[in-house]
Design an enzyme around this catalytic site. Structure first.
Site, short mmCIF file in Angstrom:
data_model
loop_
_atom_site.label_atom_id
_atom_site.label_comp_id
_atom_site.label_asym_id
_atom_site.label_seq_id
_atom_site.Cartn_x
_atom_site.Cartn_y
_atom_site.Cartn_z
N GLU A 76 8.93 1.39 11.54
CA GLU A 76 9.95 2.48 11.42
C GLU A 76 9.21 3.83 11.48
O GLU A 76 8.42 4.12 10.47
CB GLU A 76 10.81 2.08 10.13
N GLU A 122 8.74 16.45 15.74
CA GLU A 122 9.39 16.16 13.91
C GLU A 122 8.74 17.18 13.12
O GLU A 122 7.45 17.35 13.04
CB GLU A 122 9.04 14.85 13.73
N CYS A 163 13.62 10.53 7.89
CA CYS A 163 13.56 9.99 9.22
C CYS A 163 14.66 10.44 9.89
O CYS A 163 14.64 10.57 11.15
CB CYS A 163 12.79 8.70 9.07
N LYS A 209 0.92 -1.05 -0.09
CA LYS A 209 0.04 -0.11 -0.01
C LYS A 209 0.93 1.11 -0.03
O LYS A 209 1.46 1.61 1.11
CB LYS A 209 -0.86 -0.13 1.39
P1 NAD Z 1 2.02 8.54 7.79
O1 NAD Z 1 2.01 7.88 8.93
O2 NAD Z 1 1.09 9.49 7.67
O3 NAD Z 1 1.53 7.55 6.46
C1 NAD Z 1 2.42 6.35 6.28
C2 NAD Z 1 1.48 5.22 5.48
O4 NAD Z 1 0.45 4.79 6.41
C3 NAD Z 1 0.75 6.00 4.15
O5 NAD Z 1 0.91 5.09 3.20
C4 NAD Z 1 -0.76 6.17 4.90
O6 NAD Z 1 -1.61 5.90 4.02
C5 NAD Z 1 -0.72 4.88 5.83
N1 NAD Z 1 -1.59 4.91 7.08
C6 NAD Z 1 -2.07 5.98 7.52
N2 NAD Z 1 -3.02 5.89 8.46
C7 NAD Z 1 -3.24 4.32 8.43
C8 NAD Z 1 -3.92 3.70 9.43
N3 NAD Z 1 -4.75 3.79 10.18
N4 NAD Z 1 -3.75 2.17 8.88
C9 NAD Z 1 -2.70 1.47 8.13
N5 NAD Z 1 -2.29 2.62 7.19
C10 NAD Z 1 -2.25 3.81 7.46
O7 NAD Z 1 3.62 8.91 7.35
P2 NAD Z 1 3.98 9.83 6.39
O8 NAD Z 1 3.52 11.27 6.50
O9 NAD Z 1 3.60 9.14 4.89
O10 NAD Z 1 5.43 9.60 6.50
C11 NAD Z 1 6.42 10.75 7.26
C12 NAD Z 1 6.74 9.97 8.45
O11 NAD Z 1 7.54 8.63 8.27
C13 NAD Z 1 7.75 10.63 9.37
O12 NAD Z 1 7.20 10.83 10.67
C14 NAD Z 1 8.93 9.93 9.26
O13 NAD Z 1 9.81 10.15 10.08
C15 NAD Z 1 8.44 8.67 8.99
N6 NAD Z 1 9.62 7.84 8.44
C16 NAD Z 1 10.32 6.87 9.30
C17 NAD Z 1 11.42 6.20 8.79
C18 NAD Z 1 12.07 5.11 9.57
O14 NAD Z 1 12.50 4.37 8.91
N7 NAD Z 1 12.08 5.33 10.95
C19 NAD Z 1 11.79 6.56 7.12
C20 NAD Z 1 10.76 7.09 6.60
C21 NAD Z 1 9.78 7.73 7.08
#
Ligand code: NAD
Length: 501
Positions: free
Chosen positions: A262, A394, A296, A185
């Site tokens: 992550e 963040e 991240c 997804k």
């Molecule tokens: P997000 O949590 O908003 O979304 C991530 C994914 O989860 C998307 O595909 C979204 O559609 C899906 N999602 C949202 N709600 C959901 C639910 N209730 N159930 C299942 N799926 C759901 O994150 P984002 O804004 O897309 O990404 C940025 C964040 O990701 C930042 O906080 C960043 O630090 C983190 N990140 C972490 C790492 C790591 O390796 N630690 C790497 C990259 C990004």
């Protein structure tokens, strides 16, 4: 100036799901607009998946897993397919980077680097599964035990919008290398590059149904949520925000699913007075401004020893002002457009908060010549106190907070003073201090006198609100496989006999 953007070659007519070897629309026909971050105009429609679409995708993946041949193929045979995937990703690197850059706003040179890394992820896991050895234990004369490693089934992979293609490869590589089938997804802000996966996998010879993809949103009833709640998906690998991770954790609990998370970060870069200052400044500039700061592991809090603080802030601000903001497609661009206007508004709201909380020494607005689109000047705040929101939260953009410290103890206390614990960067020429600090800092990963360069064999993951579990190298193999212990009796049966006559 900002309307100078052309759609990359090979743009599909629209972005569809990919289920059981076919591109398909949502069963209810629902679609959503995907926007270009330079113009903020919609440029393509994408299918919006719901529970019914996830049900179809999971059924396809389950069939491919139950009926094979993928899960039972020899590792060498699976590795050949993975290497072909890597070759194709490499060959199509420019096309991929152009799509990624257009869709996400990443500078093109950095998008190209991410495409290369995606190819490496497949090559690496191809090597790893061929070289894989499993444990065996002997009890002399009595017993031999060995570990039977098995793929688990359908893995649900949920990914964010920052470096989307590379982060998808980071999950797809080990999940399929180990014999699972998957439902991906992708993030709703950036579905374009993922639309290339089906063609790449088909050309590489991945059997039908092993890879499935459902586009759309994450919220309740939509694709992400439905994947997490599907009873035939025993594993969820998620990368995204910590708060989303908490929701997924709760939603997966009734099935006790395997979870890898992550999550977010607010990583410290700690610069001691004895550091190589030139190297520390270059690396900490790159650490927060590369990938538009949408990273991240960004070193978004810089802690600097008091005796060099003024010099550091002055030089850092001067260098930040020289970071080149430009169009994503321009090879000389170092910082381009943030992914989406919603995210732009969030980052700019933190810039305004920062102006109240701390001393602005660089940036703080929209760069000249970029009247539209999601462009933010590389922004530096100094004298940031630990209670400030820009120290604690963040921001995920090109915004950095600099804070002075007086002693090693204070540096450690400041470094650990957030809910996150993903990465830490330490700059010092004192080896003993570097090691002691690494032991005490609350982070999943530490870089000593180094940029964020990661050997693919090392574990990757965060502590505290930054994650749950580790992936990377053998940790990924562990996550995507079941380890069954098999005990073989080699001698007499030593069990006590109950009910003996
Ligand atoms: P997000 O949590 O908003 O979304 C991530 C994914 O989860 C998307 O595909 C979204 O559609 C899906 N999602 C949202 N709600 C959901 C639910 N209730 N159930 C299942 N799926 C759901 O994150 P984002 O804004 O897309 O990404 C940025 C964040 O990701 C930042 O906080 C960043 O630090 C983190 N990140 C972490 C790492 C790591 O390796 N630690 C790497 C990259 C990004």
């Amino acid at each position: 100036m900002t309307d100078v953007t052309t759609a990359p070659a090979g743009l599909p007519e629209k972005i569809r799901h990919y289920i059981d070897g076919q591109f398909v629309d949502s069963l209810d026909g629902e679609e959503f607009d995907v926007i270009n971050p330079v113009t903020n105009e919609p440029y393509i429609k994408a299918a919006s998946g719901k529970k019914a679409d996830i049900d179809r995708a999971v059924a396809s993946a389950k069939k491919a897993f139950d009926e094979g041949p993928w899960p039972t193929m020899l590792p060498r045979e699976r590795a050949r397919v993975l290497n072909r995937i890597a070759d194709i990703v490499e060959t199509r690197g420019d096309e991929l980077a152009a799509m990624e850059s257009y869709d996400s706003g990443l500078p093109i040179t950095q998008a190209k680097g991410q495409a290369n890394r995606a190819a490496e992820n497949f090559r690496f896991f191809a090597d790893l599964i061929v070289a894989q050895v499993d444990d065996a234990f002997k009890v002399p004369g009595r017993q031999a035990n060995y570990v039977n490693r098995k793929p688990i089934g359908v893995a649900g992979l949920i990914t964010p919008w920052n470096t989307p293609f590379m982060l998808e490869s980071w999950k797809l590589g080990p999940a399929i290398a180990t014999g699972n089938s998957v439902v991906l997804k992708p993030a709703e802000f950036t579905p374009l590059s993922a639309s290339l996966w089906p063609g790449i996998f088909e050309e590489a010879g991945l059997p039908r149904g092993v890879f499935n993809m459902v586009n759309g949103f994450g919220e309740e009833g939509y694709a992400g949520d439905s994947l997490v709640k599907h009873p035939d998906v025993p594993l969820i690998s998620f990368t995204g925000e910590s708060s989303t991770g908490q929701t997924i954790f709760a939603n997966a609990a009734p099935w006790l699913k395997g979870l890898s998370m992550e999550l977010g970060g607010k990583s410290p870069a700690v610069v001691f007075a004895d550091a190589d200052l030139d190297a520390a400044i270059n690396a900490t500039i790159f650490g927060v401004f590369s990938l538009n700061g949408e990273r991240c592991t960004a070193g978004s809090r810089i802690l600097v020893e008091e005796s060099i603080y003024d010099e550091f802030v002055e030089r850092y601000a001067a260098q930040a002002k020289r970071v080149k903001v430009g169009l994503p497609s321009d090879p000389s661009t170092e910082v381009a457009a943030l992914v989406h206007p919603e995210h732009y508004d969030k980052v700019m709201s933190y810039v305004e908060i920062g102006k109240e909380e701390a001393r602005l020494v660089a940036g703080g607005g929209r760069p000249e010549g970029f009247e539209t689109g999601n462009f933010v000047e590389p922004t530096v705040f100094a004298d940031v106190t630990p209670d400030a929101r820009i120290f604690q939260e963040e921001i995920f953009g090109p915004v950095v907070a600099i804070t002075p410290f007086k002693s090693d103890e204070e540096a450690l206390q400041l470094a650990n003073n957030t809910k996150y614990g993903l990465a830490a960067y330490i700059w010092t020429s004192d080896l003993k201090r570097a090691h002691n600090f690494s032991q005490a800092v609350e982070s999943g990963m530490v870089w000593l006198n180094s940029n964020n360069v990661r050997d693919l064999r090392t574990p990757f993951g965060g502590v505290k609100a930054s994650g749950l579990g580790h992936e990377g190298g053998y940790r990924s193999i562990d996550f995507y496989t079941e380890q069954q212990s098999v005990h073989i009796n080699l001698g007499e049966v030593h069990n006590p006999v109950f009910g003996k006559q």
